[in-house]
Motif scaffolding. Structure first.
Motif, PDB file in Angstrom:
ATOM      1  N   ILE A  94       0.408  -1.401   0.304  1.00 34.19           N
ATOM      2  CA  ILE A  94       0.017  -0.167   0.104  1.00 34.19           C
ATOM      3  C   ILE A  94       0.739   1.144  -0.299  1.00 34.19           C
ATOM      4  O   ILE A  94       2.003   1.990   0.969  1.00 34.19           O
ATOM      5  CB  ILE A  94      -0.691  -0.021   1.455  1.00 34.19           C
ATOM      6  CG1 ILE A  94      -2.156   1.417   1.211  1.00 34.19           C
ATOM      7  CG2 ILE A  94      -0.115  -0.137   2.193  1.00 34.19           C
ATOM      8  CD1 ILE A  94      -2.871   0.960   2.604  1.00 34.19           C
ATOM      9  N   PHE A 111       0.868   4.999   0.592  1.00 32.98           N
ATOM     10  CA  PHE A 111       0.471   5.675   1.894  1.00 32.98           C
ATOM     11  C   PHE A 111       1.285   7.137   1.270  1.00 32.98           C
ATOM     12  O   PHE A 111       2.331   7.419   2.178  1.00 32.98           O
ATOM     13  CB  PHE A 111       1.380   5.373   3.362  1.00 32.98           C
ATOM     14  CG  PHE A 111       0.668   6.479   4.441  1.00 32.98           C
ATOM     15  CD1 PHE A 111       0.021   6.662   4.326  1.00 32.98           C
ATOM     16  CD2 PHE A 111       1.681   6.689   5.432  1.00 32.98           C
ATOM     17  CE1 PHE A 111      -1.036   8.357   5.201  1.00 32.98           C
ATOM     18  CE2 PHE A 111       0.732   6.769   6.662  1.00 32.98           C
ATOM     19  CZ  PHE A 111      -0.085   8.150   6.124  1.00 32.98           C
ATOM     20  N   SER A 151      -3.588   8.703  10.778  1.00 31.90           N
ATOM     21  CA  SER A 151      -3.545   7.478   9.819  1.00 31.90           C
ATOM     22  C   SER A 151      -1.369   7.199   9.566  1.00 31.90           C
ATOM     23  O   SER A 151      -1.642   6.208  10.295  1.00 31.90           O
ATOM     24  CB  SER A 151      -3.457   8.117   8.081  1.00 31.90           C
ATOM     25  OG  SER A 151      -4.585   8.187   7.656  1.00 31.90           O
ATOM     26  N   PHE A 205      -4.552   6.834  -0.537  1.00 36.48           N
ATOM     27  CA  PHE A 205      -3.407   5.280  -0.894  1.00 36.48           C
ATOM     28  C   PHE A 205      -3.519   4.697  -1.813  1.00 36.48           C
ATOM     29  O   PHE A 205      -4.708   5.212  -2.550  1.00 36.48           O
ATOM     30  CB  PHE A 205      -4.278   4.386   0.662  1.00 36.48           C
ATOM     31  CG  PHE A 205      -4.039   5.369   1.803  1.00 36.48           C
ATOM     32  CD1 PHE A 205      -3.069   4.747   2.619  1.00 36.48           C
ATOM     33  CD2 PHE A 205      -5.693   5.813   2.730  1.00 36.48           C
ATOM     34  CE1 PHE A 205      -3.603   5.462   4.357  1.00 36.48           C
ATOM     35  CE2 PHE A 205      -5.288   5.733   3.613  1.00 36.48           C
ATOM     36  CZ  PHE A 205      -4.540   6.084   4.542  1.00 36.48           C
ATOM     37  N   LEU A 237      -8.499   3.890   4.852  1.00 39.39           N
ATOM     38  CA  LEU A 237      -7.542   3.428   5.224  1.00 39.39           C
ATOM     39  C   LEU A 237      -7.898   1.294   5.666  1.00 39.39           C
ATOM     40  O   LEU A 237      -7.065   0.802   4.473  1.00 39.39           O
ATOM     41  CB  LEU A 237      -6.569   4.135   6.244  1.00 39.39           C
ATOM     42  CG  LEU A 237      -5.749   2.871   7.129  1.00 39.39           C
ATOM     43  CD1 LEU A 237      -4.163   2.567   5.444  1.00 39.39           C
ATOM     44  CD2 LEU A 237      -4.840   2.945   8.208  1.00 39.39           C
TER      45      LEU A 237
END
Lengths: 212, 212
Positions: free
Chosen positions: B15, B17, B29, B185, B198
């Motif tokens: 992922i 970020f 987050s 994301f 998230l």
């Protein structure tokens, strides 16, 4: 009568649900709220209001999802995923945001009637799952007819000067309360913005209830 | 090297970020992502970028939470509730949004180093829980020192022309990818905006992983 008076008649926990039929994230909440509230024994106070005048009062002449093209492009991807997650049908409306003045006036009239939740779901699905023009007399009549309601009588009442004025007043009340988007939820004076906060708002609602 | 190349070296689900230390929802987050990703066996590709230039490129000369006072007022109530829900400390910064150029340059340098997650949490807590000026050399040095790292050496490297250029390039890449806010994301080409997405992003990440 104060903005919240109509809802203060029971001891059940109460959540105010401020929404506009043109708002895509309001669609998600309209489809979800009745079951979620029932599971918690919470009462829904339906608060239809016109998002357009609220946006204009804040200096925006259209939806932020139209004014900001990057955000707009994202929102429909997000809607696809959210609808899939919640098991809600979606067909992106060819007109967005769709003006729905008559449908909103009917909603205001129906706010305390037993057909309100079903009517809101019907109108929302016509807009966001069937791409119908919910601004038209024809589609609003059809929606009421689907629910077995006397469409012509309800529409006449919805178009009365008194009801038209009430919708303008409720929209002004939304702006006074600090609302800047839809859906917005109030539990007492506590404001929650967006379908993403519906569960939090309901949890809070139950947590502060006198019998909670 | 493509934007995603640095992350494409393992078979673990990945992922991206994208965040800025000045962004309040990025704070949530940063505090949550490492545990959530670890629980799913996902790898985090840290992508610090400067939100200010991205906002300016979209025609905004400040954070929407500053430009729209109604939304700004709401956001800090929402932050209080969200932080309480997640068990994260919050003290509203006296300067918002806080510029954090040096801290961001250090983050870019640290993106593939083992201290990255701890460093980001430290900086974020200094900004959003202790109201310290994370734009200052003093506070960035202190944060690195807290982690037992050679602050002076890292800061010198972070201030190199090559690293400064890389941050500008990464910020330009954010704009090219359609990013309009933070946190954002990416899982492959799929974009998820906001701390509220998230969990969905990580679930999606794991669902499409080759070994998933």
């Amino acid at each position: 009568m104060s903005d919240a008076a109509a809802c203060a008649t029971t001891r059940a926990p109460e959540i105010e649900f401020w929404f506009d039929f043109g708002s895509n994230y309001s669609y998600l909440s309209v489809m979800r709220i009745e079951a979620l509230a029932a599971a918690r024994g919470a009462r829904i106070c339906w608060r239809p209001f016109l998002l357009g005048p609220v946006f204009r009062g804040l200096g925006f002449d259209d939806s932020p999802f139209v004014l900001q093209k990057e955000k707009g492009a994202y929102v429909w991807k997000d809607m696809e995923r959210q609808c899939r997650k919640y098991g809600i049908a979606l067909k992106r409306p060819t007109t967005f945001p769709r003006a729905a003045l008559l449908a909103m006036r009917v909603a205001l009239l129906g706010a305390d009637r037993e057909w309100m939740a079903a009517y809101c779901r019907e109108i929302m699905q016509l807009n966001f799952a069937r791409d119908r023009d919910i601004g038209s007399l024809e589609v609003v009549s059809e929606a009421l007819g689907e629910l077995g309601l006397p469409a012509q009588q309800i529409i006449t009442e919805a178009q009365s000067d008194a009801n038209k004025l009430r919708l303008r007043e409720q929209t002004a009340a939304a702006a006074r309360r600090g609302i800047f988007g839809a859906p917005t939820f109030f539990v007492g004076d506590e404001m929650f913005w967006g379908n993403d906060r519906l569960d939090d708002a309901l949890d809070y609602c139950v947590s502060i209830a006198p019998d909670g």
